[in-house]
Each structure stands twice: as C-alpha cells, then as structure tokens.
Scaffold this motif. Structure first.
Motif, PDB file in Angstrom:
ATOM      1  N   ALA A  64     112.589  74.280  62.519  1.00 37.77           N
ATOM      2  CA  ALA A  64     111.919  73.657  62.209  1.00 37.77           C
ATOM      3  C   ALA A  64     111.507  74.545  60.999  1.00 37.77           C
ATOM      4  O   ALA A  64     110.460  74.218  59.424  1.00 37.77           O
ATOM      5  N   TYR A  65     110.844  75.148  61.379  1.00 36.19           N
ATOM      6  CA  TYR A  65     109.548  76.319  60.270  1.00 36.19           C
ATOM      7  C   TYR A  65     110.732  76.859  59.102  1.00 36.19           C
ATOM      8  O   TYR A  65     109.839  77.429  58.388  1.00 36.19           O
ATOM      9  N   CYS A  66     112.218  76.541  58.955  1.00 33.57           N
ATOM     10  CA  CYS A  66     112.613  76.603  57.568  1.00 33.57           C
ATOM     11  C   CYS A  66     112.223  75.560  55.984  1.00 33.57           C
ATOM     12  O   CYS A  66     112.069  76.381  55.261  1.00 33.57           O
ATOM     13  N   MET A  67     111.337  74.675  56.723  1.00 30.91           N
ATOM     14  CA  MET A  67     110.629  73.582  56.386  1.00 30.91           C
ATOM     15  C   MET A  67     109.470  74.335  55.347  1.00 30.91           C
ATOM     16  O   MET A  67     108.993  74.183  54.082  1.00 30.91           O
ATOM     17  N   PHE A  68     109.083  74.873  56.014  1.00 28.20           N
ATOM     18  CA  PHE A  68     107.882  75.520  55.480  1.00 28.20           C
ATOM     19  C   PHE A  68     108.066  76.804  55.207  1.00 28.20           C
ATOM     20  O   PHE A  68     107.193  78.017  54.861  1.00 28.20           O
ATOM     21  N   ILE A 122     111.733  67.518  63.618  1.00 31.78           N
ATOM     22  CA  ILE A 122     113.328  67.687  63.724  1.00 31.78           C
ATOM     23  C   ILE A 122     114.234  66.662  62.771  1.00 31.78           C
ATOM     24  O   ILE A 122     115.169  67.198  62.329  1.00 31.78           O
ATOM     25  N   LYS A 123     113.500  65.714  62.162  1.00 29.41           N
ATOM     26  CA  LYS A 123     114.058  64.666  60.939  1.00 29.41           C
ATOM     27  C   LYS A 123     114.695  66.115  59.342  1.00 29.41           C
ATOM     28  O   LYS A 123     115.169  65.575  58.526  1.00 29.41           O
ATOM     29  N   GLY A 124     113.679  67.152  59.296  1.00 25.52           N
ATOM     30  CA  GLY A 124     113.821  67.525  57.800  1.00 25.52           C
ATOM     31  C   GLY A 124     115.680  67.966  58.441  1.00 25.52           C
ATOM     32  O   GLY A 124     115.721  68.825  57.383  1.00 25.52           O
ATOM     33  N   ARG A 125     116.412  67.977  59.827  1.00 24.86           N
ATOM     34  CA  ARG A 125     118.054  68.437  59.257  1.00 24.86           C
ATOM     35  C   ARG A 125     118.271  67.647  60.031  1.00 24.86           C
ATOM     36  O   ARG A 125     118.547  66.353  61.506  1.00 24.86           O
ATOM     37  N   ALA A 161     109.771  66.316  56.391  1.00 22.95           N
ATOM     38  CA  ALA A 161     110.437  66.411  56.925  1.00 22.95           C
ATOM     39  C   ALA A 161     111.729  65.402  56.313  1.00 22.95           C
ATOM     40  O   ALA A 161     113.017  66.561  55.778  1.00 22.95           O
ATOM     41  N   THR A 162     112.110  65.356  56.197  1.00 24.90           N
ATOM     42  CA  THR A 162     113.060  63.649  55.072  1.00 24.90           C
ATOM     43  C   THR A 162     113.072  64.204  54.029  1.00 24.90           C
ATOM     44  O   THR A 162     113.771  64.005  53.377  1.00 24.90           O
ATOM     45  N   GLY A 163     111.964  64.921  53.354  1.00 24.18           N
ATOM     46  CA  GLY A 163     112.533  65.616  51.667  1.00 24.18           C
ATOM     47  C   GLY A 163     112.964  67.207  51.834  1.00 24.18           C
ATOM     48  O   GLY A 163     113.177  67.378  50.736  1.00 24.18           O
TER      49      GLY A 163
END
Length: 173
Positions: A64-68, A122-125, A161-163
């Motif tokens: 998940a940290y790729c989203m940050f 997890i929804k970020g992927r 996350a979904t965005g």
C-alpha cells in the motif's frame, strides 16, 4: 499521519491508533461499548490490536505505501500479499471471527476499528483486492457499516485508495 493524543502539562502524548482508541474509551463515558470493562474481553481486544500492529500490518508496506509516494518492491508486494492470504486472513477469519460477526464479539469494538479499515488500502491495487477472500471483504463491509458516524472518513480513505493510478496500481498479486 499517526493518530496522536496530546495532554496538557507534564502528561505528554500518546500515539498509535489502538493506544489512542484504548485511552479515549477509558477517558470518556460510553467507552466501554467499544472497549468493555471485562478483563478477559479487553485481553482479547488487546490481542487483536497487538496482532494487527506486529503481524498483520507489516506486509501492508509494500502493498500500500506506493499510494503515499514511497518506493516499494513489487516482488515483495506480491510475496506480502500471499502472506496476508495464507497466514493472516485465516487467523482473522478462523480465530478472531470464529462464530462472531466482529473480533470475538457480535458487536464492534476498537479491535475491529483497528483492523478492518486497513483493508481499504488494498483497494489501491484492484487486482489484489479482487483476490481478497470474500469473508474478509464481508467483515470489512460490516465494520464500515457499523460506524455510520465515521462514513465521511471511511469514504475519504476509500476514495484515496480507489483513485490511486500510480506505479503498481495495475500489478497482479
């Protein structure tokens, strides 16, 4: 980004989400609804919170940290997701949620607030989220639905996350 409670005078501060929730429940009337006074039930809630922090949370770094904006190792993300699926999700489903709707309870507690919203990341992927066991998704939805007063914040996290469209968003688990 870590929740923190600051106290006046020489009392300092407390940080880490589960520690903050425990403290708030003990300080304010009605807190026993989410952190019951029964020492055995508190022990079970503490167990889940400690498990989340020490065992279940670490695999989320590369997932998940790729989203940050943090550089992550994609191979490690896949390995960590497999670990969530093979080790951590079964503990949650077969132990903490065995015969109950929430962790060791038919009513939500701070343990559920500590665990379930994390799954939103997890929804970020999307392909990873598609591979999450249905029992975990159902638990996640139950917890989110149990706290309608926090919907604004849960929705904000879900939208974040979904965005996410950055590197790793389309990766296969």
């Amino acid at each position: 980004c870590c929740p923190t409670l600051e106290f006046g005078g020489d009392k300092g501060a407390i940080w880490e989400s589960c520690a903050c929730m425990r403290t708030i429940c003990q300080l304010f009337e009605g807190g026993e609804k989410y952190y019951p006074k029964d020492p055995i039930m508190r022990g079970k809630i503490d167990l889940v919170c400690d498990w989340k922090n020490t065992s279940m949370y670490p695999p989320f770094y590369h997932i998940a940290y790729c989203m940050f904006g943090v550089a992550v190792d994609e191979a490690k993300a896949k390995e960590d997701f497999k670990k969530l699926c093979d080790e951590h999700f079964p503990v949650l489903l077969d132990t903490f949620l065995k015969d109950t709707k929430f962790c060791y309870s038919d009513t939500p507690t701070i343990a559920d607030l500590g665990v379930a919203p994390l799954f939103t990341l997890i929804k970020g992927r999307p392909k990873f989220w598609a591979a999450v066991p249905e029992g975990i998704k159902e638990y996640h939805a139950r917890v989110i639905e149990a706290f309608p007063e926090a919907d604004e914040y849960f929705s904000m996290l879900d939208g974040f996350a979904t965005g996410f469209k950055g590197e790793g968003a389309d990766a296969e688990p």
